[in-house]
Structure formats: structure tokens, C-alpha cells
Design a protein around this motif. Structure first.
Motif, mmCIF file in Angstrom:
data_model
loop_
_atom_site.group_PDB
_atom_site.id
_atom_site.type_symbol
_atom_site.label_atom_id
_atom_site.label_comp_id
_atom_site.label_asym_id
_atom_site.label_seq_id
_atom_site.Cartn_x
_atom_site.Cartn_y
_atom_site.Cartn_z
ATOM 1 N N ARG A 104 0.093 -0.795 -10.201
ATOM 2 C CA ARG A 104 -0.127 0.640 -9.955
ATOM 3 C C ARG A 104 1.134 1.279 -9.210
ATOM 4 N N ILE A 105 1.731 0.617 -8.425
ATOM 5 C CA ILE A 105 2.893 1.263 -7.793
ATOM 6 C C ILE A 105 4.054 1.281 -8.907
ATOM 7 N N ARG A 106 4.170 0.160 -9.621
ATOM 8 C CA ARG A 106 5.421 0.000 -10.482
ATOM 9 C C ARG A 106 5.316 0.895 -11.435
ATOM 10 N N THR A 107 4.142 1.354 -11.832
ATOM 11 C CA THR A 107 4.127 2.066 -13.094
ATOM 12 C C THR A 107 3.872 3.670 -12.749
ATOM 13 N N ASP A 108 3.494 3.840 -11.602
ATOM 14 C CA ASP A 108 3.105 5.297 -11.158
ATOM 15 C C ASP A 108 4.077 5.440 -9.684
ATOM 16 N N LYS A 109 5.186 5.632 -9.568
ATOM 17 C CA LYS A 109 5.914 5.719 -8.417
ATOM 18 C C LYS A 109 5.877 7.018 -7.646
ATOM 19 N N ALA A 110 5.039 8.125 -8.276
ATOM 20 C CA ALA A 110 4.655 9.190 -7.584
ATOM 21 C C ALA A 110 3.787 8.842 -6.570
ATOM 22 N N VAL A 111 3.056 7.725 -6.661
ATOM 23 C CA VAL A 111 1.952 7.233 -5.453
ATOM 24 C C VAL A 111 2.582 6.771 -4.421
ATOM 25 N N ILE A 112 3.989 6.337 -4.348
ATOM 26 C CA ILE A 112 4.536 5.811 -3.279
ATOM 27 C C ILE A 112 4.317 6.437 -1.834
ATOM 28 N N PRO A 113 4.729 7.597 -1.726
ATOM 29 C CA PRO A 113 4.347 8.354 -0.577
ATOM 30 C C PRO A 113 2.710 8.020 0.143
ATOM 31 N N THR A 114 1.889 8.332 -0.724
ATOM 32 C CA THR A 114 0.638 7.976 -0.153
ATOM 33 C C THR A 114 0.224 6.621 -0.134
ATOM 34 N N ALA A 115 0.862 5.613 -0.945
ATOM 35 C CA ALA A 115 0.596 4.282 -0.728
ATOM 36 C C ALA A 115 1.152 3.849 0.335
ATOM 37 N N VAL A 116 2.308 4.208 1.115
ATOM 38 C CA VAL A 116 3.136 4.065 2.170
ATOM 39 C C VAL A 116 2.224 4.372 3.310
ATOM 40 N N GLU A 117 1.621 5.531 3.245
ATOM 41 C CA GLU A 117 0.673 5.870 4.394
ATOM 42 C C GLU A 117 -0.334 4.896 4.746
ATOM 43 N N GLU A 118 -1.094 4.474 3.359
ATOM 44 C CA GLU A 118 -2.025 3.659 3.436
ATOM 45 C C GLU A 118 -1.723 2.137 3.910
ATOM 46 N N PHE A 119 -0.597 1.887 3.807
ATOM 47 C CA PHE A 119 -0.172 0.622 4.150
ATOM 48 C C PHE A 119 0.138 0.510 5.716
ATOM 49 N N LEU A 120 0.500 1.864 6.120
ATOM 50 C CA LEU A 120 0.710 2.137 7.613
ATOM 51 C C LEU A 120 -0.783 2.016 8.190
ATOM 52 N N ARG A 121 -1.731 2.694 7.510
ATOM 53 C CA ARG A 121 -3.042 2.699 8.139
ATOM 54 C C ARG A 121 -3.717 1.412 8.330
ATOM 55 N N VAL A 122 -3.621 0.419 7.406
ATOM 56 C CA VAL A 122 -4.238 -0.861 7.309
ATOM 57 C C VAL A 122 -3.309 -1.863 8.192
ATOM 58 N N GLN A 123 -2.014 -1.463 8.451
ATOM 59 C CA GLN A 123 -1.493 -2.195 9.274
ATOM 60 C C GLN A 123 -0.975 -1.733 10.784
ATOM 61 N N PRO A 124 -1.877 -1.523 11.750
ATOM 62 C CA PRO A 124 -1.741 -0.986 13.019
ATOM 63 C C PRO A 124 -1.066 -1.830 13.673
ATOM 64 N N LEU A 125 0.206 -1.880 14.061
ATOM 65 C CA LEU A 125 0.941 -2.986 14.879
ATOM 66 C C LEU A 125 0.536 -2.879 16.273
ATOM 67 N N VAL A 126 0.629 -1.641 17.000
ATOM 68 C CA VAL A 126 0.537 -1.607 18.406
ATOM 69 C C VAL A 126 -0.745 -0.804 18.884
ATOM 70 N N ASN A 127 -1.292 -1.463 19.881
ATOM 71 C CA ASN A 127 -2.482 -0.873 20.421
ATOM 72 C C ASN A 127 -1.794 -0.126 21.716
ATOM 73 N N SER A 128 -1.874 1.175 21.938
ATOM 74 C CA SER A 128 -0.936 1.684 22.995
ATOM 75 C C SER A 128 -1.776 1.996 24.261
#
Length: 421
Positions: free
Chosen positions: A286-310
Motif C-alpha cells: 500500500r505504501i510502496r504503490t501510493d506514497k501519498a498515504v505516507i503522512p497519515t500512515a506515519v501518524e498511524e504508526f505513531l498512534r499504535v506505538q506509544p513509547l512513553v507513559n508521561s
């Protein structure tokens, strides 16, 4: 029947640290599995925290082990709306003392800007913000590409790389060292100090590492004062706010905090991101064939990978969800739970690269939203763009142990393989 009678999580064991007298014993629970310290090998490594949003789980509980950079426990909230209150209600919750590892070495300066409350917090953010705006990141992107491109080119033709240790651990630090003006020769020493400070449970080892890095940083500041240049490190060393030169405590407070926050957050994100991609060929396509999705995909990677509990410090006595909280208590937010709250995110464990209105807490929230958030996003977007140009598809090397810690520790080694030619 009380809610605690059906609580799906066990009480803290008898050997847990003692808690303040005003904490009800039944609310002292063992949620270490969601605090970013217990490894697992699940495809969705943050899924164990789902139980913290069970209707039978209390809205607030007490975690007795050291957390948020402190040597004591804290109250914990796990639902999205409660987490948002902690981040946004600055009249009730303070960042004073957050990530105050320097206190282990007898230092009294604050971490700036995180450890400063309003109104002074605003002046420090204003001073630093020009270096981290989207416009600044646009100017910085060519250098990010200069770092990432040759590194990928070096292994693209080999068909294999440890993406966590040999790549993800290195490239964000290179970018950060360039930004600050630190020499790359300090790379290994920096990571050794930082590992001891953030991840070694031994207090003496933490304190020794703090003394080592602070001695170095004070020397670095003095060198930049003697020989100014165009780096952020020099800007701080020679800086002034409203015409008043920064004090030594302000100089070291900013330099120290940027150093502490700049070394492994993006690296940990990259490791988890490629673990997920390696397990999901369809997402790669999906990312390789539609790079326009990268900004929202990055945001989703961030959401599902919450590194720090503040964490935040309570300013005054109050009652929350029927629990009496005292001034001076600490409250920790479990982003590891809140980022998957069904009340905020539809199908929270479904990775949706098109997800809209993705208001996650991976980069914190409220006025203390991560200063480097635009830099982190830009690095991840550029990485995906350049990676799929060079390595269209890949897989996790067969036999790899994909066990990871769902937090800053993440995964130290992740060998990937792909077909060449």
C-alpha cells in the motif's frame, strides 16, 4: 458487588514498594504489563493494555513501582478523556520534576522546557520553537535525505540488514547530532550514557551516567560560547530571551533536555514500525504503490506505538472518580491504553494508514506537546519515501526473535531480508 470484586487485574504483590497512607490498598494494582517494561511477542504488542479499559477496571489506580523518572509510584489513568485532562489541565497538573534524572547527581536545574510550568514555559518554547517548526523541517529535509539515502544504499544490494541496530539506532541520532552541533565521535558514548539513565534500574549507574553527560555538556556549552556557529547548541549557549542572556542553569537545562529526548525516541519508533511492516506485506504494498498515504500512515504508526507513559505532579488536593488525590502525588497517563480507546478510535487495533483525525498521545498533549514532533514526523516520512524506492519489499529474517518491549526499549535487533536483483 463492588467493582474491585470483579477487577480483571491482580493487586500488587506483597514485595511491591510501599505506598502513601491515603492510597486505598485495593487500588494498588499490578499493571507492569502495560507500563512499557514487560516484553512480549504479540503481533499487536500493546494489546495487553486493553484490559485497563474493561468496565470492571477502575478509572484510576495506583502503580507502586518507580515511574515517570521518579523513585516512587503514581496514580494511573488509562482512558483517553482522563489522559487528556492530565495533559491539558495545567491548573491542576504540573510538569515540575518530570524526567528530572539530573537530581540523581545532586543537580537542581530544571529540564527546560518540559519541567517548567506556565507562564515561564511559554517563553522557553518561543525561544526554541523556530528550530522545530514545519518551515524549519522543510529546510532541514535535504540534510535528512543526505543522511538516510547513503545509509540505505550501503545495504540495499546486500539483501539483509539489522534495521533496528545498524540503521534505526543510527540515522535519527546522526540527524540530531548535526542539528545540535555534537560531534559524531560521541555517538557510542552518548548512547551508553543514555541507556544507563533511561533503562538501567541501578540508581548508582544512572547517577554516574548523569554526571558524565552533564560534565560533557557543560564543556560543550563553553566551547560554543568561545566558538559560536550556526547550530542549535550554539544558539542555546549564546542565547538571550527578551534581551537577557540565558543563565547557566537555563543553558544546561535546555541542552540536557534536548540531548535526553533526541537520542532514542525515533530509533524506537523505527524499530517497531519495521517490525509491523515486516509482518504485513499488504501494508508494504500500500505504501510502496501510493506514497501519498505516507503522512497519515506515519501518524498511524505513531498512534499504535506509544513509547512513553508521561507523568505529572498534582498541585492541590482533589477528588477524581471517587478517589482522594493529594497535593504532591504523581499521576501517570498510560498512553499505551489511551491510544487504543474505543471511545476515541474506531477499530483501534486495525492499522488504518488513511485514518483521519488521529489525535493520539504518542507525542504527549496540551502545552507540553513534544517539541520535536515535526522533526520526528519528517524523519519517518522521508524514511518511508526513500526506503521503498530502494527496497520495494522485505520480510523479517526467518528464525528471528521478534520479542519486543512495548515502550522505549522496543526491539534491539530486527534483521530484515529481501530479494536482490
Amino acid at each position: 458487588m463492588t467493582i474491585m470484586a470483579t477487577c480483571p487485574v491482580s493487586r500488587a504483590p506483597a514485595d511491591a514498594p510501599p505506598v502513601p497512607a491515603h492510597v486505598p490498598p485495593e487500588l494498588v494494582l499490578d499493571t507492569r504489563f502495560a507500563s512499557g517494561v514487560v516484553p512480549n511477542d504479540l503481533a499487536e504488542p500493546y494489546r495487553p493494555a486493553d484490559v485497563l479499559r474493561d468496565p470492571a477496571f477502575p478509572r484510576i489506580h495506583y502503580y507502586p513501582w518507580p515511574t515517570s523518572g521518579n523513585q516512587h509510584g503514581a496514580w494511573v489513568v488509562t482512558r483517553y478523556e482522563d489522559i487528556r485532562r492530565v495533559y491539558e489541565d495545567i491548573d491542576l497538573f504540573s510538569t515540575e520534576g518530570v524526567a528530572q534524572f539530573q537530581a540523581l547527581a545532586g543537580e537542581t536545574f530544571p529540564s527546560i522546557p518540559l519541567g517548567i510550568d506556565a507562564p515561564d514555559h511559554g517563553k522557553y518554547r518561543k525561544f526554541l520553537n523556530p528550530w522545530f517548526t514545519p518551515v524549519a523541517m522543510q529546510d532541514m529535509e535535504p540534510r535528512i535525505r543526505e543522511v538516510i539515502g547513503p545509509m540505505i544504499d550501503e545495504f540495499a544490494g546486500k539483501g539483509e540488514v539489522d534495521v533496528a541496530y545498524d540503521f534505526g539506532r543510527v540515522f535519527p541520532v546522526k540527524v540530531f547530532l548535526d542539528l545540535m552541533g555534537f560531534p559524531f565521535s560521541m555517538f557510542d558514548q552518548f548512547l551508553e550514557w543514555e541507556w544507563a539513565i533511561l533503562h538501567n534500574p541501578d540508581i548508582a549507574a544512572k547517577a554516574e551516567a548523569v554526571r558524565g553527560i552533564l560534565a560533557y555538556l557543560r564543556g560543550f556549552i563553553a566551547e560554543k560560547q568561545a566558538n559560536p556557529d550556526e547550530t542549535l547548541g550554539s544558539y542555546i549557549a549564546n542565547g538571550a530571551i527578551d534581551g537577557v542572556p540565558l543563565t547557566p542553569d537555563e543553558q544546561i537545562g535546555m541542552t540536557w533536555f534536548l540531548w535526553l529526548g533526541g537520542l532514542d525516541t525515533v530509533a524506537s519508533t523505527v524499530s517497531q514500525m519495521f517490525r509491523r511492516l515486516g509482518m504485513d506485506p499488504a501494508l508494504q504494498e500500500r505504501i510502496r504503490t501510493d506514497k501519498a498515504v505516507i503522512p497519515t500512515a506515519v501518524e498511524e504508526f505513531l498512534r499504535v506505538q506509544p513509547l512513553v507513559n508521561s507523568g505529572r505532579k498534582v498541585k492541590r488536593d482533589f477528588t477524581w472518580h471517587g478517589v482522594d488525590i493529594k497535593a504532591g502525588d504523581w499521576v501517570t497517563v498510560y498512553n499505551s491504553s489511551g491510544n487504543f480507546d474505543e471511545a476515541q478510535f474506531a477499530c483501534p487495533h486495525a492499522f488504518d494508514p488513511d485514518r483521519k483525525a488521529n489525535r493520539h498521545f504518542t507525542l504527549s498533549g496540551g502545552p507540553h506537546l513534544c517539541l520535536g514532533s515535526h522533526l520526528a514526523r519528517r524523519e519517518l516520512r522521508v524514511l518511508l519515501d526513500m526506503w521503498f524506492d530502494r527496497i520495494p519489499s522485505f520480510r523479517i529474517k526467518p528464525g528471528t526473535d521478534t520479542t519486543m518491549t512495548p515502550g522505549l526499549l522496543s526491539i534491539r535487533n530486527l534483521p530484515l531480508v529481501w530479494d536482490v536483483g
